[in-house]
Scaffold this motif. Structure first.
Motif, PDB file in Angstrom:
ATOM      1  N   ALA A  63       0.824  -1.205   0.000  1.00 11.55           N
ATOM      2  CA  ALA A  63       0.000   0.000   0.000  1.00 11.55           C
ATOM      3  C   ALA A  63       0.859   1.256   0.000  1.00 11.55           C
ATOM      4  CB  ALA A  63      -0.930  -0.003   1.215  1.00 11.55           C
ATOM      5  N   MET A  64       1.945   1.249   0.776  1.00 13.63           N
ATOM      6  CA  MET A  64       2.838   2.411   0.823  1.00 13.63           C
ATOM      7  C   MET A  64       3.483   2.651  -0.543  1.00 13.63           C
ATOM      8  SD  MET A  64       4.228   4.826   2.597  1.00 13.63           S
ATOM      9  CE  MET A  64       5.474   6.015   2.091  1.00 13.63           C
ATOM     10  N   ALA A  65       3.970   1.594  -1.159  1.00 13.70           N
ATOM     11  CA  ALA A  65       4.618   1.733  -2.458  1.00 13.70           C
ATOM     12  C   ALA A  65       3.646   2.257  -3.517  1.00 13.70           C
ATOM     13  CB  ALA A  65       5.205   0.391  -2.896  1.00 13.70           C
ATOM     14  N   GLU A  66       2.443   1.707  -3.554  1.00 15.35           N
ATOM     15  CA  GLU A  66       1.496   2.102  -4.581  1.00 15.35           C
ATOM     16  C   GLU A  66       0.932   3.496  -4.327  1.00 15.35           C
ATOM     17  OE1 GLU A  66      -1.360  -1.057  -4.982  1.00 15.35           O
ATOM     18  OE2 GLU A  66       0.045  -2.292  -6.130  1.00 15.35           O
ATOM     19  N   ALA A  67       0.805   3.883  -3.054  1.00  8.84           N
ATOM     20  CA  ALA A  67       0.272   5.205  -2.731  1.00  8.84           C
ATOM     21  C   ALA A  67       1.222   6.327  -3.125  1.00  8.84           C
ATOM     22  CB  ALA A  67      -0.045   5.299  -1.236  1.00  8.84           C
ATOM     23  N   THR A  68       2.510   6.011  -3.258  1.00  9.38           N
ATOM     24  CA  THR A  68       3.493   7.057  -3.566  1.00  9.38           C
ATOM     25  C   THR A  68       4.031   6.965  -4.988  1.00  9.38           C
ATOM     26  OG1 THR A  68       5.168   5.656  -2.483  1.00  9.38           O
ATOM     27  CG2 THR A  68       4.193   7.426  -1.176  1.00  9.38           C
ATOM     28  N   ALA A 229       2.379  11.586   4.580  1.00  7.23           N
ATOM     29  CA  ALA A 229       1.036  11.162   4.981  1.00  7.23           C
ATOM     30  C   ALA A 229       0.821   9.678   4.699  1.00  7.23           C
ATOM     31  CB  ALA A 229      -0.013  11.994   4.245  1.00  7.23           C
ATOM     32  N   ALA A 230       1.329   9.200   3.569  1.00  5.89           N
ATOM     33  CA  ALA A 230       1.197   7.778   3.242  1.00  5.89           C
ATOM     34  C   ALA A 230       1.921   6.918   4.264  1.00  5.89           C
ATOM     35  CB  ALA A 230       1.739   7.513   1.844  1.00  5.89           C
ATOM     36  N   ARG A 231       3.091   7.369   4.695  1.00  9.50           N
ATOM     37  CA  ARG A 231       3.834   6.631   5.722  1.00  9.50           C
ATOM     38  C   ARG A 231       3.018   6.499   7.001  1.00  9.50           C
ATOM     39  NH1 ARG A 231       6.451   8.424  10.227  1.00  9.50           N
ATOM     40  NH2 ARG A 231       8.099   7.062  11.060  1.00  9.50           N
ATOM     41  N   GLU A 232       2.407   7.594   7.440  1.00 16.51           N
ATOM     42  CA  GLU A 232       1.633   7.556   8.676  1.00 16.51           C
ATOM     43  C   GLU A 232       0.461   6.588   8.568  1.00 16.51           C
ATOM     44  OE1 GLU A 232       2.635   9.063  11.425  1.00 16.51           O
ATOM     45  OE2 GLU A 232       4.357   9.728  10.253  1.00 16.51           O
ATOM     46  N   GLU A 233      -0.119   6.499   7.382  1.00 16.10           N
ATOM     47  CA  GLU A 233      -1.282   5.639   7.210  1.00 16.10           C
ATOM     48  C   GLU A 233      -0.914   4.182   6.995  1.00 16.10           C
ATOM     49  OE1 GLU A 233      -5.274   5.246   4.368  1.00 16.10           O
ATOM     50  OE2 GLU A 233      -3.896   6.950   4.140  1.00 16.10           O
ATOM     51  N   PRO A 236       4.159   3.011   9.220  1.00 18.22           N
ATOM     52  CA  PRO A 236       4.825   3.851  10.222  1.00 18.22           C
ATOM     53  C   PRO A 236       6.245   3.392  10.549  1.00 18.22           C
ATOM     54  CG  PRO A 236       2.577   3.333  10.894  1.00 18.22           C
ATOM     55  CD  PRO A 236       2.884   2.470   9.714  1.00 18.22           C
ATOM     56  N   ALA A 237       6.553   2.126  10.302  1.00 13.58           N
ATOM     57  CA  ALA A 237       7.893   1.615  10.604  1.00 13.58           C
ATOM     58  C   ALA A 237       8.935   2.116   9.606  1.00 13.58           C
ATOM     59  CB  ALA A 237       7.882   0.081  10.611  1.00 13.58           C
ATOM     60  N   LEU A 238       8.493   2.667   8.494  1.00 18.22           N
ATOM     61  CA  LEU A 238       9.417   3.209   7.499  1.00 18.22           C
ATOM     62  C   LEU A 238      10.187   4.382   8.108  1.00 18.22           C
ATOM     63  CD1 LEU A 238      10.415   3.508   4.498  1.00 18.22           C
ATOM     64  CD2 LEU A 238       8.430   5.004   4.148  1.00 18.22           C
ATOM     65  N   ARG A 239      11.504   4.432   7.840  1.00 16.12           N
ATOM     66  CA  ARG A 239      12.317   5.539   8.345  1.00 16.12           C
ATOM     67  C   ARG A 239      11.683   6.872   7.940  1.00 16.12           C
ATOM     68  NH1 ARG A 239      16.177   4.026   4.913  1.00 16.12           N
ATOM     69  NH2 ARG A 239      16.646   6.240   4.575  1.00 16.12           N
TER      70      ARG A 239
END
Length: 425
Positions: A63-68, A229-233, A236-239
């Motif tokens: 989800a993080m990869a596709e959201a960004t 914002a994508a990281r927070e959603e 969150p473990a992403l640097r």
């Protein structure tokens, strides 16, 4: 089963996630630091990369990869100057009819790698220089490292790129050919060129410019969701520092020979050389390079590995650029290889197939897909495209004479700067 992966690039990390998801013990060794080696800022991501992400990574990572990612890239475009203004003079769908380029979306390569590293702190060991391997009588393989340490596993995977140390020992007959071509790649904040009309002219799809003997490739990356914002959603473990300062940008690339590139090696030197290379282009394009982020430029080598004969499969194998260079497609193919190899190793781990046979099946599929048979003259003409590592995945039409004829249907954007923008601005 235990698997050792040499190389923490996109393919090696995708494989590590896929094996962990399947409950297989895996360790990744990377000789560079956490940031890895410079490989450019952007990557065109197509269905092969997306399928590998969804098959091998946890849902939050996907989800993080596709959201960004950026917007859909469904065509290639040629841009030229018409009556003093930049205009799209040719556009062709990315439908595979004229070459291997596929529809996709642009991704920020360092961010994608940071996403792939997330959750693998206990798996990836950086600063570990692989020096060789030994096959053992019990059927395992031992990896050797420069600091004198070793590790032993059932399978060793070389995911260590074009200069693969695993390949040099395992398949010494496979040689990399340096074409002498380089792609000088950089990036510029989109806000720096927002009022030129260029972002609206190009949109999300890649574009190339050929003018007065000079050439430039462009691609806009407008994040679908703000990375922070994508990281927070989603992850969150992403640097946090991997997303904190990210903003929309223009990827640009300029092809150059090694001879003309000369001794330029630092980002600042490469930026200066890029300014020289685009000196004859439209002022808006010169502005793109002039306003570039100074720490980003990198010169990527364009090499090739000729098709090779099949080898007897064993407990050592390779993926990605370590065995088949694909300028313009390397990231997608490395991740696709990781996906296929993950499936093969899972089958072997479950006892559904003998280990060497499973690896051999993966290698056969990889060779068939990476080294297709000779093209017919008609197909070769239809695929008269040259692919570079610049975006990578950008298809650059090669046209006779090096000049683009103006199209009667050239598309211009009202308000596009007609030559009044100075590169000194």
């Amino acid at each position: 089963m235990r698997v050792l992966v040499v190389g923490a690039g996109l393919g090696g990390l995708t494989l590590a996630h896929g094996l962990r998801q399947a409950g297989i013990d895996v360790a990744v060794y990377e000789q560079d630091g956490v940031s890895g080696r410079p490989q450019g800022v952007s990557l065109h991501f197509d269905d092969r990369g997306t399928a590998a992400l969804r098959a091998c990574l946890p849902p939050g990572h996907v989800a993080m990869a596709e959201a960004t990612m950026g917007g859909p890239r469904d065509r290639t475009q040629s841009v030229s100057e018409v009556d003093g203004e930049l205009a799209v003079v040719h556009s062709q769908p990315l439908d595979g009819a004229a070459g291997p380029a596929r529809p996709g979306r642009q991704v920020h390569r360092p961010l994608l790698r940071a996403v792939l590293l997330t959750g693998l702190a206990d798996t990836v060991r950086v600063g570990a220089q692989f020096t060789g391997f030994e096959r053992r009588l019990d059927g395992t393989v031992r990896a050797l490292f420069a600091d004198g340490s070793t590790d032993t596993a059932d399978v060793l995977v070389g995911a260590d790129g074009v200069g693969s140390a695993v390949r040099r020992q395992y398949l010494p007959q496979v040689q990399v050919v340096d074409t002498g071509k380089r792609m000088l790649m950089g990036a510029t904040a989109l806000r720096a060129v927002a009022d030129t009309g260029l972002p609206g002219l190009i949109g999300d799809s890649p574009a190339n410019v050929q003018q007065r003997g000079s050439m430039m490739v462009l691609g806009m990356l407008r994040f679908t969701r703000p990375p922070l914002a994508a990281r927070e959603e989603w992850l969150p473990a992403l640097r946090r520092d991997a997303v904190a300062d990210l903003e929309d940008y223009v990827m640009w690339a300029v092809p150059v020979s090694q001879e003309r590139l000369g001794s330029a090696g630092t980002p600042a030197e490469l930026w200066c050389r890029a300014r020289d290379l685009v000196a004859d282009l439209h002022p808006t394009l010169r502005l793109v390079v002039d306003q570039a982020w100074r720490a980003v430029p990198v010169a990527l080598r364009i090499g090739m590995i000729p098709p090779m004969s099949a080898w007897t499969p064993g407990n050592v194998t390779l993926l990605g650029d370590a065995i088949h260079l694909a300028p313009g497609f390397g990231g997608n193919l490395a991740m696709r290889d990781a996906h296929w190899l993950r499936d093969a190793l899972v089958q072997a781990d479950r006892g559904e197939q003998e280990l060497h046979a499973a690896i051999g099946g993966y290698e056969n599929a990889m060779r068939r897909d990476s080294f297709p048979g000779p093209l017919s003259p008609l197909t070769r003409r239809r695929r008269a495209y040259e692919f570079h590592d610049a975006d990578p995945e950008i298809a650059v039409p090669v046209r006779g004479g090096g000049r683009l004829a103006h199209s009667r249907r050239s598309r211009r954007v009202p308000g596009a700067v007609p030559g009044g923008v100075s590169g000194d601005r």
